[in-house]
Design a protein around this motif. Structure first.
Motif, short mmCIF file in Angstrom:
data_model
loop_
_atom_site.label_atom_id
_atom_site.label_comp_id
_atom_site.label_asym_id
_atom_site.label_seq_id
_atom_site.Cartn_x
_atom_site.Cartn_y
_atom_site.Cartn_z
N HIS A 1 0.84 -1.21 0.00
CA HIS A 1 0.00 0.00 0.00
C HIS A 1 0.87 1.26 0.00
N VAL A 2 1.91 1.24 0.83
CA VAL A 2 2.81 2.39 0.90
C VAL A 2 3.39 2.68 -0.49
N HIS A 3 3.85 1.61 -1.14
CA HIS A 3 4.51 1.83 -2.44
C HIS A 3 3.52 2.21 -3.54
N GLU A 4 2.29 1.72 -3.43
CA GLU A 4 1.30 2.13 -4.44
C GLU A 4 0.97 3.61 -4.29
N GLU A 5 0.93 4.10 -3.04
CA GLU A 5 0.68 5.53 -2.86
C GLU A 5 1.90 6.38 -3.24
N ILE A 6 3.09 5.83 -3.02
CA ILE A 6 4.29 6.54 -3.47
C ILE A 6 4.20 6.75 -4.99
N ARG A 7 3.79 5.69 -5.69
CA ARG A 7 3.66 5.79 -7.15
C ARG A 7 2.66 6.88 -7.54
#
Lengths: 268, 570
Positions: free
Chosen positions: B128-134
């Motif tokens: 989830h963290v990395h999807e929001e970073i994207r």
């Protein structure tokens, strides 16, 4: 006081967001300027004059401005939103958010209103000569700042969730109400002249509810205390006093715990 | 490829010791170059303006599950405050204290920032963290997984197995594509699973029977054993309570005797985050007072420490932290809504809205504490501006914080709005401080210092040839600073120009391009460790709700990575 008359001539295909219909916005404007004010359908911007016949000029200040809106306004939202003074008369049914976040002045609706009328209201008066929808005098979604002042009078019935997060002010319902009354309230007064269903005062911390008719199911968090005589604003009789919500926190004053109070009339 | 020349600005680059010299900055192919090597450069005229490297934020909660909980349970955070209708961006920009991903990226860029370190990543939810970073445009992001309440960490450190803990740490950084070791209320968030807390650093964690002090020391040893770019990043025990400065100084003392060991130019072994929340005296809300001086006397005398402010900005905001017990405590104080979550073997989190009001004495004292920490600091390369976004205030208020630090008049103007001004002055030292910071010190606190502490100062935070061409130009003339402090705030809110990776990204405060953003993570090579491999296998078999195969981040979640490699096998 100068009067601006709006008469709906074209019904919007969808819903019209018309928070510009407000003495604060109209003040100091002439009829043609008012017709040029912006209203929205979704993300599309239109002119107020595209939907309404506008006649009469506004007063110099909101207090000197009266707006009369005529016709079927059941697709018009936000009439009188955030108004601080003056008067609005709606002759017809209106959609959601009538008088939301209102601070002063008076709105009279001769017809029914949909949900969220008087949301977050701080002052002034709303009179609905008809029925009100859900969330009357409640808080905006997620917010904990419901109705804080002023008065709402409904001659007919009201929907569910009236006075959610209410902190002050007064709501008077002439008829019956649906479930959830004054949920989370921390102040204010609600008078229901007809019948109520259930879940009155859930998580209520402070404030008062008066029910003149029947209550289908009482909340288990409210405890019966005593019978009392009430004589207030033309409401007279013997009432059973309940206190609650016992599951909530309550402040103390002079050593006494302050509960929310629910009065149910047992004898006129 | 593209060349750019930023001409004639007053350049502030603490990494090179440049203090407002009038000079040109050259850009070629996304990197900074000597201006003389350019052949056919487009020119930006920065005459009369301030030129700094792109901003680096060391601690901000901008992506991940708890941020999203804040977005979801605060629809009123968007009411009448958004969307901001940008003339140049077509994306909806929603929210105020918990802005949408798009608003986050755009607003940081408008302030001239290019790098933001997400302060707490629950390892289990790293996808989830990395999807929001994207989905957060423009700014480069790193994210620190939390270790301070992790069962593996607690067990290894209990048995003093630093090498095994290091191998596990390396494995988790890779599994989550994480950046460094974050510690939130060490032991306390695990104790919260038992309805308890660790109220000081000697209060043992239930079942694990390890103290917060042992956790912090063990993690410092682990961090230096591995030689990570960043140090241990610590949110101390007993946050937000009167009298907690004692626990804070005890936590700081845990770093005594440790020296940094790394190849990244980092000089600290412990970063203390949002120190404002940890510098309180008194023993009740009635006699609550500032102890910033005591804390800063210690920090000033020990150069293996860095800290960020966590400045209260006197706004309505949303608190969110992996410090689960604290959020419950806060909810019982302000009676607003509360979200709480337990993350299996790893951490916890809570979210509560909060209004820092100028009418409330505790809030105005907190405001003073944050500023005092910075104004008492003797080394601005170890002192960083944050608001612990969104806990003490939204990051969009950094320009206001800068203005308070640069102008006594701005502080006085704000203090005039305090209901309990006299009591605030009595409980703090803020009224006796005349210090006003200059632009060089602001550059230290907002780019050079944080970049150095994060161990990324070879790439970010400076303007030396070879570094990323991230350059912010502010409409401020250091030789003729505005007399009205609100003009300083305006200049830092909307930079005149932002160049990121050599691409002109912001012009006149509006975003005009979206250069590719990156995910920065740290890949540590450690020797094979059969014991740790077996422990990981066992814990996933017995305790986790997901299978080991589904735990590590899949590559499709990782957006445009920039890997920092660390090899401990040499």
């Amino acid at each position: 006081m100068d009067t601006v008359k709006l008469t709906i001539k074209n019904q919007p295909d969808l819903y019209l967001e018309a928070d510009t219909i407000c003495p604060d916005t109209f003040a100091g404007k002439k009829a043609e300027e008012i017709a040029g004010l912006h209203v929205y359908i979704g993300r599309e911007q239109h002119r107020l004059g595209d939907f309404f016949e506008v006649s009469g000029n506004a007063g110099a200040t909101p207090e000197e401005t009266k707006i009369v809106v005529n016709g079927d306004l059941s697709r018009v939202k936000y009439i009188g939103m955030k108004m601080t003074g003056g008067e609005v008369v709606v002759n017809g049914n209106a959609d959601m958010y009538v008088g939301a976040w209102m601070q002063g002045g008076k709105i009279t609706v001769n017809g029914n209103v949909d949900a969220f009328a008087g949301t977050g209201m701080k002052g002034g008066e709303i009179v609905i000569n008809g029925n009100a929808g859900n969330y009357l005098g409640a808080a905006y979604r997620g917010d904990w700042r419901g109705m804080q002042g002023g008065k709402i009078t409904v001659t007919g019935n009201a929907g569910s969730d009236i006075g959610t997060f209410m902190n002050g002010g007064e709501i008077v319902i002439g008829g019956d109400v649906d479930v959830h009354v004054a949920t989370h309230a921390e102040g204010g007064k609600i008078i229901i002249k007809g019948n109520a269903k259930s879940r009155l005062g859930g998580q209520m911390v402070e404030g008062e509810i008066y029910v003149l008719g029947d209550i289908d199911v009482m909340m288990p968090g409210f405890a019966y205390r005593e019978d009392v005589d009430v004589d207030m604003d033309g409401i007279k009789g013997r009432f059973a006093l309940y206190e609650g919500d016992l599951g909530e926190r309550h402040r103390k004053r002079k050593g006494q715990t302050i509960y929310a109070k629910l009065y149910q009339r047992i004898e006129a | 490829m593209s060349e750019l020349l930023i001409r004639n600005g007053f350049v502030f680059d603490p990494l090179q010791g440049i203090k407002g010299d009038r000079m040109d900055i050259g850009v070629k192919d996304g990197k900074i170059v000597e201006p003389g090597t350019l052949k056919n450069a487009k020119t930006i005229d920065a005459a009369g303006m301030t030129v700094m490297a792109g901003g680096v934020d060391i601690h901000s909660h901008v992506v991940g599950p708890k941020v999203n909980v804040g977005r979801l349970f605060r629809p009123e955070d968007k009411l009448f405050k958004s969307p901001y209708k940008s003339p140049t961006c077509s994306r909806m920009e929603m929210g105020s204290s918990v802005p949408s991903t798009f608003k986050t990226g755009y607003d940081y860029a408008r302030m001239g920032y290019v790098f933001v370190n997400e302060a707490a990543m629950p390892p289990l939810h790293s996808p989830h963290v990395h999807e929001e970073i994207r989905d957060t445009p423009i700014i480069d992001n790193a994210a620190m997984p939390v270790f301070g309440n992790n069962w593996f960490t607690l067990e290894y450190l209990k048995n003093n197995e630093i090498e095994n803990n290091a191998a596990y740490t390396a494995w988790l950084l890779r599994a989550t594509r994480g950046f460094g070791i974050k510690v939130v209320n060490p032991g306390g968030s695990e104790a919260w699973g038992w309805g308890l807390n660790c109220v000081n650093i000697h209060d043992p964690v239930p079942y694990f029977d390890i103290t917060p002090a042992e956790i912090v020391k063990g993690l410092i040893e682990t961090n230096e054993f591995l030689g990570l770019p960043h140090s241990v990043h610590l949110h101390c025990n007993n946050l937000g309570n009167p009298g907690n400065y004692v626990d804070t100084i005890e936590s700081l003392k845990l770093a005594e005797g440790y020296a940094p060991k790394n190849d990244f130019g980092r000089e600290q072994v412990l970063h203390l985050t949002h120190l404002q929340f940890h510098s309180y005296g008194g023993d009740s809300w009635g006699n609550f007072e500032s102890r910033a001086k005591d804390v800063m006397d210690y920090v000033n005398a020990h150069d293996n420490l860095t800290f960020d402010m966590g400045q209260v900005t006197l706004d309505e905001t949303t608190t969110m932290t992996a410090d689960g017990p604290f959020e419950h405590h806060l909810c019982s104080l302000n009676h607003l809504k509360w979200a709480n979550v337990d993350v299996e073997l790893e951490t916890a989190a809570g979210v509560v809205p909060y209004i820092y009001s100028p009418k409330v004495k505790v809030c105005t004292i907190q405001w003073a504490v944050g500023l005092e920490l910075a104004l008492f600091s003797k080394d601005m390369m170890r002192t960083f501006i944050t608001t612990d976004h969104p806990n003490a205030g939204p990051f969009t208020r950094y320009p206001q914080v800068i203005t308070w630090l640069m102008s006594r008049a701005a502080r006085d103007e704000t203090m005039k709005t305090f209901k309990w001004l006299d009591k605030t002055i009595d409980a703090t030292s803020i009224d006796s401080i005349d210090r006003e910071l200059d632009l060089y010190e602001i550059a230290q606190m907002t780019r050079a210092g944080p970049a150095k502490a994060l161990g990324i100062s070879n790439t970010y935070g400076g303007l030396a040839p070879g570094m990323d061409a991230d350059i912010a130009v502010y409409a401020l003339n250091p030789e003729n600073m505005p007399s009205d402090p609100t003009d300083i705030e305006k200049a830092f809110s909307r930079c005149a120009w932002l160049v990121k990776d050599g691409i002109v990204t912001v012009r006149d405060g509006e975003v005009i391009a979206e250069p590719a953003k990156r995910t920065v993570w740290v890949d540590v090579k450690v020797p094979e460790n059969a014991q740790v491999q077996r422990d990981i296998y066992e814990h996933f078999l017995r305790h986790y709700s997901v299978k080991l195969d589904n735990y590590s981040l899949f590559d499709e979640h990782l957006h445009n990575p920039r890997v920092i490699e660390v090899d401990t096998t040499q």
